[in-house]
Motif scaffolding. Sequence first.
Motif, short mmCIF file in Angstrom:
data_model
loop_
_atom_site.label_atom_id
_atom_site.label_comp_id
_atom_site.label_asym_id
_atom_site.label_seq_id
_atom_site.Cartn_x
_atom_site.Cartn_y
_atom_site.Cartn_z
N LEU A 112 0.83 -1.20 0.00
CA LEU A 112 0.00 0.00 0.00
C LEU A 112 0.87 1.26 0.00
CD1 LEU A 112 -2.81 1.29 0.15
CD2 LEU A 112 -2.66 1.11 2.65
N ALA A 113 1.96 1.24 0.76
CA ALA A 113 2.86 2.39 0.80
C ALA A 113 3.46 2.65 -0.58
CB ALA A 113 3.96 2.17 1.83
N PHE A 114 3.79 1.59 -1.29
CA PHE A 114 4.33 1.74 -2.64
C PHE A 114 3.30 2.39 -3.56
CE2 PHE A 114 7.45 0.58 -5.79
CZ PHE A 114 8.56 0.22 -5.06
N GLU A 115 2.06 1.93 -3.43
CA GLU A 115 0.98 2.47 -4.26
C GLU A 115 0.74 3.95 -3.94
OE1 GLU A 115 -3.84 1.78 -4.57
OE2 GLU A 115 -2.55 0.05 -4.11
N ARG A 116 0.71 4.27 -2.64
CA ARG A 116 0.47 5.66 -2.25
C ARG A 116 1.67 6.55 -2.59
NH1 ARG A 116 -3.69 3.87 -2.57
NH2 ARG A 116 -5.31 3.57 -0.99
N ALA A 117 2.87 6.00 -2.55
CA ALA A 117 4.06 6.78 -2.92
C ALA A 117 4.02 7.14 -4.40
CB ALA A 117 5.32 5.98 -2.60
N GLU A 118 3.56 6.22 -5.22
CA GLU A 118 3.41 6.52 -6.64
C GLU A 118 2.39 7.64 -6.84
OE1 GLU A 118 2.36 4.28 -10.89
OE2 GLU A 118 2.13 3.21 -8.99
N GLN A 119 1.28 7.57 -6.09
CA GLN A 119 0.27 8.63 -6.20
C GLN A 119 0.84 9.97 -5.73
OE1 GLN A 119 -3.02 7.15 -3.89
NE2 GLN A 119 -3.51 5.51 -5.35
N LEU A 120 1.65 9.93 -4.68
CA LEU A 120 2.28 11.16 -4.18
C LEU A 120 3.19 11.78 -5.23
CD1 LEU A 120 3.19 13.17 -1.97
CD2 LEU A 120 4.77 11.41 -1.14
N CYS A 121 4.02 10.96 -5.86
CA CYS A 121 4.94 11.46 -6.89
C CYS A 121 4.16 12.03 -8.07
CB CYS A 121 5.88 10.36 -7.34
SG CYS A 121 7.08 9.85 -6.08
N ASN A 122 3.11 11.35 -8.46
CA ASN A 122 2.31 11.83 -9.59
C ASN A 122 1.58 13.13 -9.23
OD1 ASN A 122 3.01 9.79 -11.38
ND2 ASN A 122 1.37 8.44 -10.67
N ALA A 123 1.15 13.25 -7.97
CA ALA A 123 0.50 14.49 -7.53
C ALA A 123 1.47 15.65 -7.56
CB ALA A 123 -0.08 14.31 -6.13
N ALA A 124 2.72 15.39 -7.14
CA ALA A 124 3.73 16.45 -7.18
C ALA A 124 4.07 16.80 -8.62
CB ALA A 124 4.98 16.00 -6.44
N LEU A 125 4.07 15.81 -9.48
CA LEU A 125 4.38 16.05 -10.89
C LEU A 125 3.30 16.88 -11.56
CD1 LEU A 125 6.59 15.20 -12.97
CD2 LEU A 125 5.09 13.29 -13.60
N ALA A 126 2.03 16.55 -11.25
CA ALA A 126 0.90 17.24 -11.89
C ALA A 126 0.43 18.46 -11.09
CB ALA A 126 -0.26 16.26 -12.07
N ASP A 127 1.05 18.68 -9.92
CA ASP A 127 0.67 19.79 -9.04
C ASP A 127 -0.81 19.70 -8.65
OD1 ASP A 127 1.00 21.97 -7.46
OD2 ASP A 127 1.00 23.46 -9.08
N THR A 128 -1.18 18.48 -8.18
CA THR A 128 -2.53 18.23 -7.68
C THR A 128 -2.45 17.86 -6.20
OG1 THR A 128 -2.38 15.93 -8.41
CG2 THR A 128 -3.42 17.50 -9.92
N PRO A 129 -3.57 17.95 -5.47
CA PRO A 129 -3.52 17.68 -4.02
C PRO A 129 -3.18 16.22 -3.70
CG PRO A 129 -5.51 18.89 -4.62
CD PRO A 129 -4.89 18.41 -5.90
N PHE A 130 -2.64 16.02 -2.48
CA PHE A 130 -2.38 14.68 -1.96
C PHE A 130 -2.74 14.68 -0.48
CE2 PHE A 130 0.36 11.54 0.16
CZ PHE A 130 0.01 10.40 -0.54
N ASP A 131 -3.57 13.73 -0.06
CA ASP A 131 -4.04 13.66 1.33
C ASP A 131 -3.03 12.88 2.17
OD1 ASP A 131 -5.39 13.55 3.70
OD2 ASP A 131 -7.08 12.34 2.96
N LEU A 132 -2.05 13.62 2.72
CA LEU A 132 -1.01 12.97 3.51
C LEU A 132 -1.58 12.40 4.82
CD1 LEU A 132 1.97 12.26 4.00
CD2 LEU A 132 2.23 14.54 5.05
#
Length: 859
Positions: A112-132
């Motif tokens: 799950l951490a791997f999956e959420r880390a990918e979402q985090l990186c993509n959010a930073a790339l696209a400048d979209t929100p991420f619910d930490l």
Amino acid sequence: MDVSRIRALRGPNLWSRHTAIQAIVTCSGNESAIADLPGFEARLRARFPELGDLIPADHLDTVSMAHALEFAALGLQAQAGCPVTFSRTTQTVDTGVYQVVVEYTEEDVGRLAFERAEQLCNAALADTPFDLDGTLKELRDLDEDIRLGPSTGAIVTAALARGIPYRRLTQGSLVQFGWGSKQKRIQAAETSLTSAIGEAIAQDKELTKNLLHAAGVAVPTGRPVEDEDDAWRAALEVGLPVVVKPQDGNQGKGISVNLTSEEQVRHAYQVAVSFFDDIMVEKYLPGHDWRLLVIGDKLIAAARRDPPLVVGDGTHTVRELVDIVNSDPRRSDGHATSLTKIRFDEIAIARLAEQGYTADSIPERGVRVVLRNNANLSTGGTATDVTDDVHPELAAAAVAAAQTVGLDIAGIDVVCDTILKPLEEQGGGIVEVNAAPGLRMHLAPSFGKGRPVGEAIVGMMFPDGDNARIPVVAVTGTNGKTTTSRLIGRIFEANNLRVGMTSTDGIYVQNKRIETGDCSGPRSARNVLGHPDVDAAVLETARGGLLREGLGFDVCDVAVVTNIGLGDHLGLNYITTVQELAVIKRVIVENVAPTGTAVLNAADPVVASMAQYCAGNVTFFALDPTHPVLATHRALGKRVLYVDQGDIVCGEGRRKHRISMAGIPLTRNGSIGFQIENAMAAIATAWALGYDWSMIEAALAGFVSDTATAPGRFNVFDYKEATLIADYGHNPDAMLALVKAVENLPAKTRSVVISGAGDRRDEDITQQTEILGEAFDEVVLYQDACQRGRADGEVISLLRAGLSKSKRVRHIEAIDGEFAAIDVALARLQPGDLCLILIDQVEDALAHIDQRITEAQAS
């Protein structure tokens, strides 16, 4: 960024000894360097401020998106409370393609951490929100839900401190300690030794009380009741105040204490019957609630249990005070932490009413407001350690109670004023005997010091320092693994041990195959180590399983590396050189126990170099006694094996032991070099394990490489006065070894039947027939049943290309089908000829050869 091939490395692996998630990460364009992505790192840190420094382990200047994913996956787990520290990212031979490895403690959390880390990186790339915050809560909740609870975790920790291996059998608390025939299991505070009858007795509180009373143990009077009217009659019989509770309850469910009126008794009955069907009423004993923990025949810990309560401050309401207490990080909704949150339910509100309070009342400063009558930790109670204060007679009564019921681990509930005196002197008694008692109150009491109850349980299960391990031998290499494994197994059997073995053709327990197919991976190893009829394990350990999942064990007693050759799956899984292959194979050497031994082929420089990675001892073997590596090791007084005057010599310092090769049928009087090496590896293993020389020699003398003992491993047959040899060799190094062996056998004409595995590189397939072309007169080619991605005829063309330079081969024939090819070769044989058949479908091909031999003998 594309993330693919996500795998769980569940044992020691290529990267570390940690369990880890591994993935292939493909970065496109600027993603190979985040410095080329304006503002990316700043946006990443804005979404995850606790992210550590993005410094690759190899300290490269270029940090890619794959590295960002690595540190994000590790950091998210760490912030969620998981004790993880290891991660690694390496670039493959393909540009922009990386292998990312991140440690985990719980596999589902790691994924799950791997999956959420990918979402985090993509959010930073696209400048979209991420619910930490939401992500961390999700990870924490999952980790708390699936990790071992405090009781089981304490026992596992104690076992690991003793060097006892463990394996979690479910996502619950069922755990296996030890391997093979030495294994035992626990489920929370139940063990393999826990009596089912004892548990049944403990669940029947009336029967328990009767047995204890008969044994002279003080217990309260009481009886089972049929309904609430009967409950009130029973209360009058034993005298008020009373306790109403389920006959087979646990964790304080449905228990009401200190009942002084008919209304209370009837209400308590209705509460109890809502949990369980069988209810009893017994005399209420005044005093404190104590829990005494008995393990084996000893009192190990004791605690005073206090009911859940709050202390007024003159400002907050009762409900607010409960919320404040429940905010303690030591409290959770379940059993994952040392304390449980106080339940503010109907029972709590009813208890408040008895004291003249409501949920919104504001108690005066210092006033203790009790929220429940029972003191179970599972309903929010607290515990104070009193182990050192227990009177010897009270301790003896607790042990007697556990033994009367028949439990190896028991929680004895006592009610009395003080534990400084015997029960009889104060009118106290034992009110319950609990199977599978909770250990939290003793491990981390609210007040006082924790007690080593995990160590006590492990000590009871495995006395006298037993580490619950059986001999484990791991064998790897390019060629000779299976024969060496079977030889070692035969030596174990000669020492009256029941052997479990994994190999490329199945799992064997006591020479009975219990699973077919390629079983040289970690899953098969775990199956053998979990089998209760295995006294010793020989585990063939192949490259594929190591890459997919790591090892199936933590450490081995002996690691054998036969050789590392060309063509052994090079080009697969980003392994392109022999040196890279060796790094994988040496994982078993890196995980030899400190008291164990690595048995290494000194004549193979790649194998010999593995010695530096072994935490234990090293034994070298080689045919040539003057080989520099072996000679140096020998000069240092360390163990070596070599050949001298027809003997295998086992030397250590000035001591030598000779084993005549005439007594080892496998070597054909020392004429087959690779079989001599296999024998030396097996002898070195037995020597490392301390077996008697006479037993080793007897086992070697009784080992014949036939189709029953070692199918497809240089099996020799007589066919119409010609010699047939069937072998599963399928790489260039195997061809070289077979050519050397065949050249030592007399023959008028030498022929070979060969195909090639389609998943090998072109040059590896071609090289095989280049080698064979220098030693054989006739060649029959055939196509494997499975081409492994190759087009029809492609492998045959490569094999022909390898023969094109041969000046010796005078006849080449290509046949469709393995069995047809065998028949063609057999038809050409004349008395005195020799035919080497390189088989693909081992069992079926050997059966076909046996059928042809039988037919020839009958004609």
